[in-house]
Design an enzyme around this catalytic site. Sequence first.
Site, PDB file in Angstrom:
ATOM      1  N   GLU A   1      13.875 -10.403   6.426  1.00 57.77           N
ATOM      2  CA  GLU A   1      13.274 -10.889   7.664  1.00 57.77           C
ATOM      3  C   GLU A   1      13.375 -12.422   7.817  1.00 57.77           C
ATOM      4  O   GLU A   1      13.712 -12.918   8.892  1.00 57.77           O
ATOM      5  CB  GLU A   1      11.808 -10.434   7.659  1.00 57.77           C
ATOM      6  CG  GLU A   1      10.968 -10.871   8.823  1.00 57.77           C
ATOM      7  CD  GLU A   1      11.364 -10.207  10.139  1.00 57.77           C
ATOM      8  OE1 GLU A   1      12.192  -9.275  10.142  1.00 57.77           O
ATOM      9  OE2 GLU A   1      10.845 -10.670  11.176  1.00 57.77           O
TER      10      GLU A   1
ATOM     11  N   ILE B   1      14.306  -5.335  -0.935  1.00 56.29           N
ATOM     12  CA  ILE B   1      13.813  -4.153  -1.646  1.00 56.29           C
ATOM     13  C   ILE B   1      12.662  -3.518  -0.859  1.00 56.29           C
ATOM     14  O   ILE B   1      12.382  -2.346  -0.998  1.00 56.29           O
ATOM     15  CB  ILE B   1      13.369  -4.476  -3.090  1.00 56.29           C
ATOM     16  CG1 ILE B   1      12.209  -5.478  -3.116  1.00 56.29           C
ATOM     17  CG2 ILE B   1      14.522  -4.950  -3.936  1.00 56.29           C
ATOM     18  CD1 ILE B   1      11.474  -5.519  -4.453  1.00 56.29           C
ATOM     19  N   ASP B   2      11.994  -4.320   0.000  1.00 57.21           N
ATOM     20  CA  ASP B   2      10.837  -3.810   0.762  1.00 57.21           C
ATOM     21  C   ASP B   2      11.243  -2.797   1.837  1.00 57.21           C
ATOM     22  O   ASP B   2      10.401  -2.046   2.320  1.00 57.21           O
ATOM     23  CB  ASP B   2      10.088  -4.969   1.435  1.00 57.21           C
ATOM     24  CG  ASP B   2       9.453  -5.918   0.434  1.00 57.21           C
ATOM     25  OD1 ASP B   2       9.516  -5.631  -0.778  1.00 57.21           O
ATOM     26  OD2 ASP B   2       8.908  -6.946   0.861  1.00 57.21           O
TER      27      ASP B   2
ATOM     28  N   MET C   1       5.675  -4.024  -5.555  1.00 57.12           N
ATOM     29  CA  MET C   1       6.022  -5.023  -4.543  1.00 57.12           C
ATOM     30  C   MET C   1       5.991  -4.456  -3.121  1.00 57.12           C
ATOM     31  O   MET C   1       6.192  -3.261  -2.921  1.00 57.12           O
ATOM     32  CB  MET C   1       7.377  -5.653  -4.838  1.00 57.12           C
ATOM     33  CG  MET C   1       7.294  -6.752  -5.877  1.00 57.12           C
ATOM     34  SD  MET C   1       8.883  -7.570  -6.101  1.00 57.12           S
ATOM     35  CE  MET C   1       8.376  -8.962  -7.129  1.00 57.12           C
TER      36      MET C   1
ATOM     37  N   GLU D   1       1.311  -4.626  -3.464  1.00 54.75           N
ATOM     38  CA  GLU D   1       0.733  -5.964  -3.665  1.00 54.75           C
ATOM     39  C   GLU D   1       0.040  -6.471  -2.396  1.00 54.75           C
ATOM     40  O   GLU D   1      -0.889  -7.267  -2.454  1.00 54.75           O
ATOM     41  CB  GLU D   1       1.809  -6.958  -4.101  1.00 54.75           C
ATOM     42  CG  GLU D   1       2.924  -7.103  -3.083  1.00 54.75           C
ATOM     43  CD  GLU D   1       4.020  -8.058  -3.491  1.00 54.75           C
ATOM     44  OE1 GLU D   1       3.860  -8.796  -4.466  1.00 54.75           O
ATOM     45  OE2 GLU D   1       5.061  -8.061  -2.802  1.00 54.75           O
TER      46      GLU D   1
ATOM     47  N   HIS E   1       8.720  -8.363 -11.028  1.00 56.70           N
ATOM     48  CA  HIS E   1      10.162  -8.539 -10.787  1.00 56.70           C
ATOM     49  C   HIS E   1      11.048  -7.530 -11.504  1.00 56.70           C
ATOM     50  O   HIS E   1      12.247  -7.491 -11.254  1.00 56.70           O
ATOM     51  CB  HIS E   1      10.566  -9.976 -11.146  1.00 56.70           C
ATOM     52  CG  HIS E   1       9.969 -10.963 -10.183  1.00 56.70           C
ATOM     53  ND1 HIS E   1       8.722 -11.495 -10.381  1.00 56.70           N
ATOM     54  CD2 HIS E   1      10.424 -11.449  -9.008  1.00 56.70           C
ATOM     55  CE1 HIS E   1       8.437 -12.294  -9.356  1.00 56.70           C
ATOM     56  NE2 HIS E   1       9.441 -12.281  -8.512  1.00 56.70           N
TER      57      HIS E   1
ATOM     58  N   GLN F   1      11.127  -4.677 -10.730  1.00 59.98           N
ATOM     59  CA  GLN F   1      11.591  -3.818  -9.620  1.00 59.98           C
ATOM     60  C   GLN F   1      12.857  -4.343  -8.969  1.00 59.98           C
ATOM     61  O   GLN F   1      13.574  -3.617  -8.300  1.00 59.98           O
ATOM     62  CB  GLN F   1      10.500  -3.728  -8.552  1.00 59.98           C
ATOM     63  CG  GLN F   1       9.274  -2.998  -9.036  1.00 59.98           C
ATOM     64  CD  GLN F   1       8.050  -3.335  -8.206  1.00 59.98           C
ATOM     65  OE1 GLN F   1       7.727  -2.615  -7.295  1.00 59.98           O
ATOM     66  NE2 GLN F   1       7.384  -4.433  -8.517  1.00 59.98           N
TER      67      GLN F   1
HETATM   68  O1  F6P Z   1      10.786  -9.651  -0.270  1.00 64.86           O
HETATM   69  C1  F6P Z   1      11.051  -9.015  -1.464  1.00 64.86           C
HETATM   70  C2  F6P Z   1       9.968  -9.302  -2.471  1.00 64.86           C
HETATM   71  O2  F6P Z   1      10.360  -8.737  -3.695  1.00 64.86           O
HETATM   72  C3  F6P Z   1       8.577  -8.829  -2.058  1.00 64.86           C
HETATM   73  O3  F6P Z   1       8.374  -7.473  -2.313  1.00 64.86           O
HETATM   74  C4  F6P Z   1       7.713  -9.732  -2.890  1.00 64.86           C
HETATM   75  O4  F6P Z   1       6.464  -9.916  -2.316  1.00 64.86           O
HETATM   76  C5  F6P Z   1       8.457 -11.003  -2.909  1.00 64.86           C
HETATM   77  O5  F6P Z   1       9.815 -10.687  -2.685  1.00 64.86           O
HETATM   78  C6  F6P Z   1       8.323 -11.785  -4.176  1.00 64.86           C
HETATM   79  O6  F6P Z   1       9.022 -12.949  -4.030  1.00 64.86           O
HETATM   80  P1  F6P Z   1       9.310 -13.981  -5.185  1.00 64.86           P
HETATM   81  O7  F6P Z   1      10.315 -13.363  -6.105  1.00 64.86           O
HETATM   82  O8  F6P Z   1       9.846 -15.166  -4.480  1.00 64.86           O
HETATM   83  O9  F6P Z   1       8.007 -14.218  -5.862  1.00 64.86           O
END
Ligand code: F6P
Length: 343
Positions: A103, A126-127, A169, A222, A273, A275
């Site tokens: 996004e 991944i979302d 996540m 989360e 992470h 995931q």
């Molecule tokens: O947008 C993908 C994502 O993995 C979300 O699920 C998560 O909230 C975010 O990125 C975590 O981001 P970062 O790796 O920058 O902490």
Amino acid sequence: MKKIAILTGGGDAPGLNSAIRAVVKKSSQLGWQVLAVRDGWAGLLDGKLSELLPESVEDIEMEGGTILGTSRTNPYKKEKGTERVKENLKKSGIDVLIAIGGEDTLGVAHKLTEEGVRIVAIPKTIDNDISETDYSIGFDTAVTRAAEGVGNLHTTAKSHGRTLVVEIMGRHAGWITLHAGLAGGAHMILIPEVPFSIDEVAKVVDERREKGKFYSILAVSEGAKPGEEEKFLIQTEELDSFGHVRLGGIAKVLAKEIEKRTGAETRAVILGHLQRSGLPTAFDRVMGTRLGICAVELAEKEDYGKMVCVRGAEISSVGIGVAVGKLKTVSPELYEMARIFFG
Ligand code: F6P
């Protein structure tokens, strides 16, 4: 001969390298040159571009992450950011930019498109919450990892008679949690789209215990939020350059509250992470490949300002502007279906 630049922005996602490989291979077939942009939009602010040859993408489809590097840089938040981006694209003689992201990255791509930059976008997160596409690169791998985590936790939870709150996540959408919770046999699933009540969560744990099931696995996004009266649980933290709170912590808060209310030993497990890590599933490799090829085909037709997308089993495209600005979230009907398995 066209010159293409390619970047990956936002969180990395398994399957990105397949898309990069596909863009490079298809471009080379057309006799075009591909330039790699390092670290998302940051690389276009600094003019960090270098040629990406077909030899350098050999076998990368099997690797997770992104060989281009990534960042959460927002050029609209930087001094003369967009001017620098445009200048660097011009300096390198780029005809079209292929931007792969979620996004935030696509939001930037859309604004730049409106300023006349020629862009084709590929959805990745991944979302899986990008609108106008059934699928975004990385989702299948993340669900596979999370489902494995949720499923595997049953043995230890059972052995110790514990409740485990598994944080998964998903900031604004509960797709990974819903899928992983269903596939991994969670006894309750909490997602951002449906505010929860701690009493209801505790009731599920209590009722299982009354039936002699002394362990419970709760899959929690989360971004899951309690209802109005329990808002005090929400944490405030620093924002990133796209204005997002760095999440991580709801499982700990919930575990404490559940233990208080049920007396059952409750622990938090944050999959984090993991995931996004490791090898992409075959599904993500193939999706990345198909979306990458389609992006180059759009560039060939000079059909700019589009995002390639997945509709059912087909790959097609949609205006980037149509896809950004609203997220694809889990429908109440789907969540109701999941409720059948709670308890
Ligand atoms: O947008 C993908 C994502 O993995 C979300 O699920 C998560 O909230 C975010 O990125 C975590 O981001 P970062 O790796 O920058 O902490």
